[in-house]
Structure formats: structure tokens, C-alpha cells
Design an enzyme around this catalytic site. Structure first.
Site, mmCIF file in Angstrom:
data_model
loop_
_atom_site.group_PDB
_atom_site.id
_atom_site.type_symbol
_atom_site.label_atom_id
_atom_site.label_comp_id
_atom_site.label_asym_id
_atom_site.label_seq_id
_atom_site.Cartn_x
_atom_site.Cartn_y
_atom_site.Cartn_z
ATOM 1 N N SER A 158 -0.649 1.170 -14.104
ATOM 2 C CA SER A 158 0.562 1.867 -14.537
ATOM 3 C C SER A 158 0.499 1.966 -16.058
ATOM 4 C CB SER A 158 1.776 1.021 -14.135
ATOM 5 O OG SER A 158 2.956 1.476 -14.769
ATOM 6 N N TYR A 171 6.213 -7.151 -13.079
ATOM 7 C CA TYR A 171 5.455 -5.917 -12.824
ATOM 8 C C TYR A 171 4.446 -5.682 -13.954
ATOM 9 C CZ TYR A 171 4.753 -0.893 -11.705
ATOM 10 O OH TYR A 171 4.225 0.340 -11.388
HETATM 11 N N1 LIG Z 1 6.194 6.005 -9.042
HETATM 12 C C1 LIG Z 1 5.944 5.652 -10.294
HETATM 13 O O1 LIG Z 1 6.669 6.045 -11.217
HETATM 14 C C2 LIG Z 1 4.734 4.794 -10.632
HETATM 15 C C3 LIG Z 1 4.318 4.719 -11.969
HETATM 16 C C4 LIG Z 1 3.198 3.946 -12.299
HETATM 17 C C5 LIG Z 1 2.510 3.280 -11.298
HETATM 18 N N2 LIG Z 1 2.932 3.358 -10.007
HETATM 19 C C6 LIG Z 1 2.148 2.642 -8.986
HETATM 20 O O2 LIG Z 1 1.640 3.585 -8.056
HETATM 21 C C7 LIG Z 1 1.424 2.937 -6.798
HETATM 22 C C8 LIG Z 1 2.003 3.797 -5.687
HETATM 23 O O3 LIG Z 1 3.410 3.865 -5.806
HETATM 24 P P1 LIG Z 1 4.281 5.142 -5.373
HETATM 25 O O4 LIG Z 1 4.812 5.736 -6.611
HETATM 26 O O5 LIG Z 1 3.503 5.987 -4.447
HETATM 27 O O6 LIG Z 1 5.504 4.408 -4.632
HETATM 28 P P2 LIG Z 1 6.001 4.420 -3.106
HETATM 29 O O7 LIG Z 1 7.026 3.357 -3.009
HETATM 30 O O8 LIG Z 1 6.368 5.804 -2.704
HETATM 31 O O9 LIG Z 1 4.698 4.034 -2.264
HETATM 32 C C9 LIG Z 1 4.161 2.737 -2.261
HETATM 33 C C10 LIG Z 1 3.558 2.472 -0.896
HETATM 34 O O10 LIG Z 1 2.957 1.164 -0.922
HETATM 35 C C11 LIG Z 1 3.307 0.498 0.265
HETATM 36 N N3 LIG Z 1 3.301 -0.945 0.093
HETATM 37 C C12 LIG Z 1 4.148 -1.694 -0.649
HETATM 38 N N4 LIG Z 1 3.881 -2.990 -0.494
HETATM 39 C C13 LIG Z 1 2.844 -3.065 0.378
HETATM 40 C C14 LIG Z 1 2.127 -4.145 0.939
HETATM 41 N N5 LIG Z 1 2.458 -5.417 0.661
HETATM 42 N N6 LIG Z 1 1.106 -3.874 1.781
HETATM 43 C C15 LIG Z 1 0.794 -2.588 2.091
HETATM 44 N N7 LIG Z 1 1.448 -1.536 1.607
HETATM 45 C C16 LIG Z 1 2.465 -1.771 0.751
HETATM 46 C C17 LIG Z 1 4.714 1.002 0.584
HETATM 47 O O11 LIG Z 1 5.038 0.793 1.956
HETATM 48 C C18 LIG Z 1 4.635 2.471 0.204
HETATM 49 O O12 LIG Z 1 4.254 3.290 1.279
HETATM 50 C C19 LIG Z 1 2.041 1.558 -6.937
HETATM 51 O O13 LIG Z 1 1.015 0.602 -7.176
HETATM 52 C C20 LIG Z 1 2.938 1.682 -8.146
HETATM 53 O O14 LIG Z 1 3.153 0.451 -8.792
HETATM 54 C C21 LIG Z 1 4.021 4.096 -9.655
#
Ligand SMILES: NC(=O)c1ccc[n+]([C@@H]2O[C@H](COP(=O)([O-])OP(=O)(O)OC[C@H]3O[C@@H](n4cnc5c(N)ncnc54)[C@H](O)[C@@H]3O)[C@@H](O)[C@H]2O)c1
Length: 279
Positions: A158, A171
Site C-alpha cells: 500500500s 496496518y
Molecule cells: N482499497 C484500497 O484503497 C487499498 C489501498 C492500498 C492497498 N490496498 C490493499 O489491497 C488489497 C486488496 O484490497 P481491496 O481494496 O480489494 O479490498 P476488498 O475488501 O474489496 O478485498 C479484500 C479481499 O480479501 C479477502 N480477505 C480478507 N481477509 C482474508 C483472509 N484472512 N483470508 C483470505 N482472504 C481474505 C476479503 O474477503 C476480500 O474479498 C489489500 O491487501 C489491501 O490492504 C487497498
């Protein structure tokens, strides 16, 4: 015309929705078959965001199949190494090989300042966003090694893995830890032509970011802020004139790192951040 990852197999965690689903679809569009896992249920009692569901993972599978590619899915928590290993073993048995690992699953609940963070919240965050990333790579690496063709591992960090924000220190610590994992894996696996890089998204238009709690955090002055209220404030974080990016913007970076176009790129923390880290 052949696709940019034609014939490769990619193992993706957190693939039921959001960025993980987008990565599965984007890689499938370019010729990859997919092993997709997700927990598909809440991971802690204090989730501010609705969890993904088995139906979400099934929809990812339908999207990939609709592109004429194969997909194997499993409901797995990335904290459970044995279940991860069983899922990837079964996927490789069915799809024949493994070339790409995308450790994307994560949670993003905000919280307290670090001195007030509960041990339980800390352990959940580190267990999923840091140890889960290590376990995902560990489960997949033997298959990439045994293919003898090299491969690509992409770890989702991130902007919060490169700089800090208040009230989400667990985080920030986990996502900085992902950079350490990425670098350590890269130096260990380079001799096998396995490349390891991390991606660092800014705000992405997924349920993790686009929800009432986040909108309220950005607009505490409003009772019920909308996307339109929230956009100009989110834009302050960036150099480019956007408040957030779309999942496919991250998928395009993942695709590049997964493909042979990046064959000599390893150890790179790649930002997709609209210039956030410049500020
Ligand atoms: N959305 C943002 O603004 C953002 C920004 C920077 C980084 N990220 C990172 O991107 C990645 C994806 O996030 P996203 O934005 O798609 O969010 P999201 O919540 O839409 O998707 C995350 C997915 O991960 C799954 N998940 C969570 N915990 C889990 C576990 N213990 N085992 C298996 N699956 C699990 C959830 O069920 C979900 O389907 C994450 O690592 C997040 O930290 C997101």
C-alpha cells in the site's frame, strides 16, 4: 495474437471481489488460468466493512470462465497455512503448473492510535496482512520452483507500506513489513529466476475504501457524506487530479510484473498512487 501471460497459471488470494477479482480477470484476459482463494466471511468481530461471500468468489469464477480460461477456487483464510497449501496443491494438480503468485488478500479497518490498539486487533492485522502474505508465498513457491521456468511473485502492500498515516498503525506496520518480505524473498529466489515485487496502491475504488466509515473519516463535518463530497478531499492526497484509482489500474501493474515484459525487474516497490508518495 497471444496474451501477455498466455499459458501461465496465477495463484491469487482475496480474489472474491475488489482488486483480487480484478487481477484474476485481467490476467485471464491475457491468457492465464487462475487459482483463486478468499476467506468469503468476516475475519474479525469488529469488521466495519461487509465481508465477501461465497457468491462473490463464484462470480469471479464465472467472469474468468467467460473469458475462456480455467479457474480453481477455494474458501481459505490466509492465516491457515495448511489450507492454503491444500488449495494451491489442488489447483496445480488441476491446472498443471504455477508461474505467478499474487498475495493480495488483506483487511483495512482503521482503528486507534498505536498506543491504544488492542492486542487482538494487532494480532488480526499482522496475521492477515503480513503473516498471511508470507504464508501465501510459502505455499506457492515449491510449485514455481519445481516448474523450473522461473516465475513472478507480487505482494500487495500500500502507499501505507511506504509512508505513515495516523490511527492505523497496525496496518502501516504490516504493509511496511510486506516490503521487507518482498526484498528478502527477492534475494533468496533470484537465483531461480523467480522475481519478487510489491505493488503500492493509493485509494482504490473497492469496498475496503468506498464505504460509509471511510467517507465519514474524510468528511467528519458532514452527517452523511456522499462520493461527491468525499472526492475533492481524497484528491488532496494526490498529485494527479483524482481522489482514487480503479482496481484495473492496480491489475495493469500486476499484469506487467507477472509478464515476461518485466523479466529483469525484481525487488521493486511499484507505486500506483497518483503521486501520493511525492507529498
Ligand atoms: N482499497 C484500497 O484503497 C487499498 C489501498 C492500498 C492497498 N490496498 C490493499 O489491497 C488489497 C486488496 O484490497 P481491496 O481494496 O480489494 O479490498 P476488498 O475488501 O474489496 O478485498 C479484500 C479481499 O480479501 C479477502 N480477505 C480478507 N481477509 C482474508 C483472509 N484472512 N483470508 C483470505 N482472504 C481474505 C476479503 O474477503 C476480500 O474479498 C489489500 O491487501 C489491501 O490492504 C487497498
Amino acid at each position: 495474437m497471444t496474451g501477455r501471460v498466455e499459458g501461465k497459471v496465477a495463484f491469487i488470494t482475496g480474489a472474491a471481489r475488489g482488486q483480487g477479482r480484478s487481477h484474476a480477470v485481467r490476467l485471464a484476459q491475457e491468457g492465464a488460468d487462475i487459482i483463486a482463494v478468499d476467506v468469503c466471511k468476516p475475519v474479525s468481530g469488529s469488521d466495519a466493512i461487509a465481508s465477501s461471500t461465497p457468491e462473490d468468489l463464484a462470480e469471479t469464477a464465472d467472469l474468468v470462465k467467460g473469458l475462456g480460461r480455467r479457474i480453481v477456487t477455494a474458501e481459505v483464510d490466509v492465516r491457515d497455512f495448511d489450507a492454503l497449501q491444500a488449495a494451491v496443491d489442488s489447483g496445480v494438480e488441476q491446472l498443471g503448473r504455477l508461474d505467478v503468485i499474487v498475495a493480495n488478500a488483506g483487511i483495512g479497518n482503521g482503528g486507534d492510535t498505536l498506543d491504544k490498539t488492542s492486542e487482538q486487533d494487532w494480532n488480526t492485522m499482522i496475521g492477515i496482512n503480513l503473516s498471511g502474505v508470507w504464508k501465501t508465498a510459502k505455499a506457492g513457491i515449491p510449485h514455481v520452483l519445481s516448474g523450473g521456468r522461473g516465475g513472478s511473485i507480487i505482494l500487495t502492500s500500500s502507499v501505507g507500506g511506504l509512508k505513515a498515516y495516523p490511527n492505523t498503525g497496525h496496518y502501516i506496520a504490516a504493509k511496511h513489513g510486506v516490503v521487507g518480505l518482498m526484498r528478502a524473498f527477492a534475494v533468496e529466489l533470484g537465483q531461480h529466476s523467480i522475481r519478487v515485487n510489491s505493488v503500492h496502491p493509493t485509494n482504490v475504488n473497492t469496498p475496503m475504501f468506498m464505504n460509509d466509515a471511510t467517507m465519514k473519516l474524510f468528511r467528519p463535518d458532514l452527517e452523511n457524506p456522499t462520493k461527491e463530497d468525499f472526492a475533492p478531499v481524497a484528491q488532496f492526497m494526490h498529485v494527479l487530479p483524482v481522489g482514487w484509482v480503479e482496481p484495473v489500474d492496480i491489475s495493469n501493474a500486476v499484469l506487467f510484473l507477472a509478464s515476461d515484459e518485466s523479466r529483469y525487474i525484481t525487488g521493486l516497490p511499484m507505486t500506483v498512487d497518483a503521486g501520493s508518495t511525492l507529498k
